[in-house]
Scaffold this motif. Structure first.
Motif, PDB file in Angstrom:
ATOM      1  N   VAL A 355       9.089 -20.413  13.617  1.00 39.85           N
ATOM      2  CA  VAL A 355       8.752 -18.973  13.968  1.00 39.85           C
ATOM      3  C   VAL A 355       8.663 -18.044  12.752  1.00 39.85           C
ATOM      4  N   GLU A 356       9.214 -18.267  11.796  1.00 42.21           N
ATOM      5  CA  GLU A 356       8.955 -17.399  10.445  1.00 42.21           C
ATOM      6  C   GLU A 356       7.660 -17.513   9.918  1.00 42.21           C
ATOM      7  N   TRP A 357       7.251 -18.802  10.014  1.00 42.11           N
ATOM      8  CA  TRP A 357       5.779 -18.739   9.667  1.00 42.11           C
ATOM      9  C   TRP A 357       4.835 -18.354  10.629  1.00 42.11           C
ATOM     10  N   LYS A 358       5.004 -18.255  11.805  1.00 46.85           N
ATOM     11  CA  LYS A 358       4.056 -17.680  12.911  1.00 46.85           C
ATOM     12  C   LYS A 358       4.081 -16.018  12.723  1.00 46.85           C
ATOM     13  N   LEU A 359       5.514 -15.716  12.449  1.00 46.49           N
ATOM     14  CA  LEU A 359       5.390 -14.133  12.349  1.00 46.49           C
ATOM     15  C   LEU A 359       5.017 -13.686  11.101  1.00 46.49           C
ATOM     16  N   SER A 360       4.824 -14.406   9.904  1.00 44.50           N
ATOM     17  CA  SER A 360       4.180 -14.142   8.760  1.00 44.50           C
ATOM     18  C   SER A 360       2.677 -14.098   9.011  1.00 44.50           C
ATOM     19  N   GLU A 361       2.095 -14.962   9.534  1.00 44.65           N
ATOM     20  CA  GLU A 361       0.888 -14.966   9.761  1.00 44.65           C
ATOM     21  C   GLU A 361       0.257 -13.827  10.732  1.00 44.65           C
ATOM     22  N   GLU A 362       1.054 -13.484  11.746  1.00 40.02           N
ATOM     23  CA  GLU A 362       0.650 -12.430  12.382  1.00 40.02           C
ATOM     24  C   GLU A 362       0.954 -11.158  11.708  1.00 40.02           C
ATOM     25  N   ALA A 363       1.667 -10.839  10.720  1.00 42.89           N
ATOM     26  CA  ALA A 363       1.689  -9.909   9.936  1.00 42.89           C
ATOM     27  C   ALA A 363       0.640  -9.685   8.936  1.00 42.89           C
ATOM     28  N   ALA A 364       0.164 -10.890   8.618  1.00 43.52           N
ATOM     29  CA  ALA A 364      -1.156 -10.778   7.580  1.00 43.52           C
ATOM     30  C   ALA A 364      -2.094 -10.649   8.316  1.00 43.52           C
ATOM     31  N   LYS A 365      -2.372 -10.850   9.659  1.00 42.90           N
ATOM     32  CA  LYS A 365      -3.650 -10.525  10.383  1.00 42.90           C
ATOM     33  C   LYS A 365      -3.833  -8.947  10.504  1.00 42.90           C
ATOM     34  N   LYS A 366      -2.552  -8.104  10.451  1.00 40.97           N
ATOM     35  CA  LYS A 366      -2.579  -6.671  10.542  1.00 40.97           C
ATOM     36  C   LYS A 366      -2.857  -6.144   9.185  1.00 40.97           C
ATOM     37  N   LYS A 367      -3.033  -6.935   8.222  1.00 39.02           N
ATOM     38  CA  LYS A 367      -3.443  -6.580   6.703  1.00 39.02           C
ATOM     39  C   LYS A 367      -2.670  -4.985   6.394  1.00 39.02           C
ATOM     40  N   LYS A 368      -1.562  -5.017   6.723  1.00 40.55           N
ATOM     41  CA  LYS A 368      -0.593  -3.968   6.091  1.00 40.55           C
ATOM     42  C   LYS A 368       0.284  -4.490   4.978  1.00 40.55           C
ATOM     43  N   LYS A 369      -0.266  -3.632   3.938  1.00 40.33           N
ATOM     44  CA  LYS A 369       0.368  -4.192   2.644  1.00 40.33           C
ATOM     45  C   LYS A 369       2.012  -3.867   2.387  1.00 40.33           C
ATOM     46  N   LYS A 370       2.576  -2.829   3.166  1.00 38.67           N
ATOM     47  CA  LYS A 370       3.933  -2.520   3.071  1.00 38.67           C
ATOM     48  C   LYS A 370       4.657  -3.093   3.874  1.00 38.67           C
ATOM     49  N   VAL A 371       4.507  -4.110   4.732  1.00 43.88           N
ATOM     50  CA  VAL A 371       4.947  -4.827   5.669  1.00 43.88           C
ATOM     51  C   VAL A 371       5.832  -6.304   5.116  1.00 43.88           C
ATOM     52  N   PHE A 372       6.877  -6.343   5.316  1.00 40.95           N
ATOM     53  CA  PHE A 372       7.450  -7.503   4.685  1.00 40.95           C
ATOM     54  C   PHE A 372       6.964  -8.820   5.457  1.00 40.95           C
ATOM     55  N   LYS A 373       6.705  -9.759   4.636  1.00 39.49           N
ATOM     56  CA  LYS A 373       6.357 -11.061   5.329  1.00 39.49           C
ATOM     57  C   LYS A 373       7.023 -12.191   4.618  1.00 39.49           C
ATOM     58  N   LEU A 374       7.724 -12.932   5.354  1.00 37.56           N
ATOM     59  CA  LEU A 374       8.559 -13.962   4.872  1.00 37.56           C
ATOM     60  C   LEU A 374       7.958 -14.896   3.905  1.00 37.56           C
ATOM     61  N   LYS A 375       6.823 -15.340   4.254  1.00 44.00           N
ATOM     62  CA  LYS A 375       5.894 -16.311   3.519  1.00 44.00           C
ATOM     63  C   LYS A 375       5.673 -15.854   2.086  1.00 44.00           C
ATOM     64  N   ARG A 376       5.351 -14.480   2.032  1.00 43.76           N
ATOM     65  CA  ARG A 376       5.124 -13.952   0.607  1.00 43.76           C
ATOM     66  C   ARG A 376       6.647 -13.949  -0.146  1.00 43.76           C
ATOM     67  N   TRP A 377       7.379 -13.524   0.527  1.00 42.94           N
ATOM     68  CA  TRP A 377       8.804 -13.629  -0.074  1.00 42.94           C
ATOM     69  C   TRP A 377       9.287 -14.852  -0.520  1.00 42.94           C
ATOM     70  N   PHE A 378       8.793 -15.897   0.169  1.00 44.42           N
ATOM     71  CA  PHE A 378       9.261 -17.359  -0.229  1.00 44.42           C
ATOM     72  C   PHE A 378       8.223 -17.657  -1.341  1.00 44.42           C
ATOM     73  N   ASP A 379       7.119 -17.172  -1.429  1.00 49.48           N
ATOM     74  CA  ASP A 379       6.039 -17.542  -2.467  1.00 49.48           C
ATOM     75  C   ASP A 379       6.383 -16.700  -3.816  1.00 49.48           C
ATOM     76  N   VAL A 380       6.945 -15.775  -3.809  1.00 49.73           N
ATOM     77  CA  VAL A 380       7.477 -15.093  -4.863  1.00 49.73           C
ATOM     78  C   VAL A 380       8.746 -15.484  -5.540  1.00 49.73           C
ATOM     79  N   VAL A 381       9.761 -15.823  -4.664  1.00 48.09           N
ATOM     80  CA  VAL A 381      11.088 -16.169  -5.201  1.00 48.09           C
ATOM     81  C   VAL A 381      11.097 -17.576  -5.579  1.00 48.09           C
ATOM     82  N   GLN A 382      10.456 -18.548  -4.931  1.00 47.28           N
ATOM     83  CA  GLN A 382      10.574 -20.020  -5.266  1.00 47.28           C
ATOM     84  C   GLN A 382      10.204 -20.510  -6.353  1.00 47.28           C
ATOM     85  N   PRO A 383       9.236 -20.001  -7.144  1.00 48.38           N
ATOM     86  CA  PRO A 383       9.281 -20.347  -8.430  1.00 48.38           C
ATOM     87  C   PRO A 383      10.030 -19.748  -9.396  1.00 48.38           C
TER      88      PRO A 383
END
Length: 591
Positions: A355-383
């Protein structure tokens, strides 16, 4: 009265240089200015014992210890008092208020000594000065005939016993007696983890913004004296032999927390000051701190607050520690705060690897930069998390775990221990010459202390971009009602296992848990410096309170149900994921 008892003793005090001596109930001289106890004692002759017709003294022995000129007799509790003094000064230098040291910690320490009958009492728990062997008159009469024939044998046995006591290898005066105490008195004695537990209770009493995880982190960074603290002991206090077992313990979160509850019971403390919203240990400010640390959006704090209110975790009676209760419960404020955040994340994003990846993909399709995306958060924090873990391991490897003053457990091993130490120092010098560089000092000691592991933002030296101001789009409207995008909530088995017969099941169920959930546990366990199992256990505790209040007819936890499923609890190795439909109206603020 004290002037008559001291017999004009006019030597200045070694601690405060004052000449104001008093005599305790045990006959020991102490300074009435700084309460320093010295070796001098008032000689008292017990006439009743000496002139008793039914007993006589057969032997009086004193431990024979060869001490150097710069050494003196000292007690184990003196060593722990020295450690507490240095720990308190270190915490004050890091920003803790002076009231913590002068008014709270020392009063706790004196209360502990009195309640455990180690000081400030007429009946001390032990008397290490000498040992008296008594024989009754009846035993003397019955053994009068055989006493002469066995005189040689008894004398040899008595000499062996005296020699055994006089050969006690310890720097302190009462190490052997301290070690041989049995029963409840043994459980009341001070240990190294209990020094940290006592400091934590004092911090909690003055409502300082220092959690137990913060205290243990300062210890690991060598900002609070704990490791190799015996090196700071005065020259006249020599650690030797049996002293090793009292001043050589590694702390852990669960152990120090358990010892804090035990100490509060020993001290017989009243209810602690109320943990209200103006206290930084309250879940509201504490969860906000960990949201910043984990680079999560500020809007998530609204949902965190809703979870707290529905789980009834903002009540001051629930948050305040009261040792006077029959079963006192000290909350793990820091672990509880991150557990509430994890429950809020599961509520919004489910964290089931789908579900978390599905919600991130739906938010990415809207192309809203100020919306929090869990996938983007994971990509920033993991490294950043991996780099921080490697940096911490590297700093830990650079720290000198060995001691410059090695512990000598016995005279037989003294030459061997000193030889190993000389070889280690020689090899260290050779390696330094080979690398042509001096050993680097750990950055944790050179840098200014910070409560945060990470730094998020656009500034130079930051770990990555900040997501604090991102917006959450996790609800939608339908038929005039507002629903969460995640319609279901999963949780593992919430049965309460019996504490005595059932332990920690995290290692058994961890392979079957969603990987995203395990990663979130790993992130917050690294921030707090605790095991993932402890965070997971606290998450289950929050879910029990939250789901029980919102779905009372469906979920019940009773002693009968726990006993019926006790056998199944021992053999279960899989996760039972129960799904519960969640609507936003079920988690309102209740206002």
């Amino acid at each position: 009265m004290d002037e008559q008892l001291t017999d004009g003793y006019s030597e200045p005090c070694g601690q405060c240089a004052a000449v104001d001596w008093g005599v305790s109930d045990e006959g020991q001289f102490f300074c009435r200015s700084c309460h320093n106890v010295i070796e001098k004692t008032r000689e008292v002759v017990d006439v009743n014992t000496l002139h008793s017709k039914h007993s006589r003294i057969s032997q009086i022995t004193r431990p024979k210890k060869k001490r150097q000129e710069n050494e003196r007799e000292w007690m184990i509790c003196e060593g722990f008092q020295f450690i507490l003094k240095h720990q308190a000064k270190a915490l004050v230098s890091l920003g803790v208020c002076m009231k913590f040291e002068t008014e709270v910690l020392w009063n706790f320490w004196k209360r502990y000594l009195q309640n455990t009958q180690q000081a400030f009492t007429r009946n001390p728990v032990y008397t290490p000065r000498f040992t008296v062997f008594m024989k009754s008159q009846s035993d003397l009469e019955s053994n009068s005939q055989s006493e002469q024939s066995n005189h040689t044998e008894v004398a040899s046995e008595m000499s062996e016993e005296i020699e055994a006591q006089s050969s006690v290898c310890s720097g302190s005066l009462d190490a052997a007696v301290y070690q041989n105490i049995k029963g409840t008195k043994m459980h009341n004695l001070m240990t190294m983890p209990r020094t940290l537990a006592l400091c934590y209770l004092a911090l909690l009493w003055v409502r300082e913004a220092v959690t137990l995880a913060d205290l243990l982190r300062m210890v690991s960074e060598r900002r609070v004296p704990y490791m190799n603290i015996h090196e700071a002991f005065p020259a006249e206090m020599r650690l030797f032999g049996k002293d090793v077992q009292f001043f050589n313990y590694l702390p852990s979160y669960s152990l120090v927390h358990k010892e804090a509850v035990t100490l509060a019971r020993i001290l017989q403390l009243p209810s602690f000051p109320t943990v209200s919203q103006d206290c930084l240990l309250h879940p509201l400010p504490l969860t906000l701190r960990y949201l910043l640390e984990a680079n999560l959006p500020n809007e998530l704090h609204v949902w965190v607050h809703k979870v707290m209110r529905q789980a009834a975790m903002v009540d001051s009676n629930f948050l305040t520690f009261d040792p006077s209760k029959e079963k006192p419960h000290l909350l793990r404020y820091d672990i509880q705060a991150v557990a509430i955040i994890i429950v809020a994340l599961k509520l919004l994003f489910k964290l089931d690897d789908h579900v978390e990846w599905k919600l991130s993909e739906e938010a990415a399709k809207k192309k809203k930069k100020k919306v929090f995306k869990l996938k983007r958060w994971f990509d920033v924090v993991q490294p950043v998390l991996e780099q921080a873990r490697k940096r911490e391991e590297r700093e830990e490897a650079q720290r000198q775990w060995g001691t410059t003053k090695p512990f000598i457990t016995s005279l037989k091993r003294k030459s061997l221990v000193l030889k190993k130490r000389r070889v280690a120092e020689h090899l260290e010098q050779k390696f330094q010459k080979f690398t042509d560089s001096a050993p680097e000092e750990s950055s944790s000691l050179t840098n200014h202390h910070s409560s945060f592991h990470f730094s998020w933002g656009k500034e130079d030296g930051s770990d990555g971009p900040s997501m604090y101001k991102k917006r959450l789009e996790c609800t939608f409207k339908k038929d005039g009602f507002k629903y969460l995008c995640n319609r279901k909530y999963w949780h593992p088995e919430l049965r309460l296992c019996p504490r005595k017969t059932c332990g920690d099941h995290f290692s058994e169920i961890e392979p079957s848990l969603p990987r995203m959930y395990v990663w979130v546990l790993d992130l917050f366990s690294f921030i707090l410096g605790v095991r993932q199992a402890e965070v997971h256990k606290e998450v289950l505790g929050v879910e029990r309170r939250f789901l029980k209040r919102n779905h009372q007819p469906k979920i019940q936890w009773t002693l009968t149900s726990c006993e019926k499923k006790k056998k199944r609890c021992k053999t279960a190795t899989h996760v039972v994921r129960k799904k519960t439909r969640v609507h936003e109206e079920n988690i309102t603020d209740g206002e």
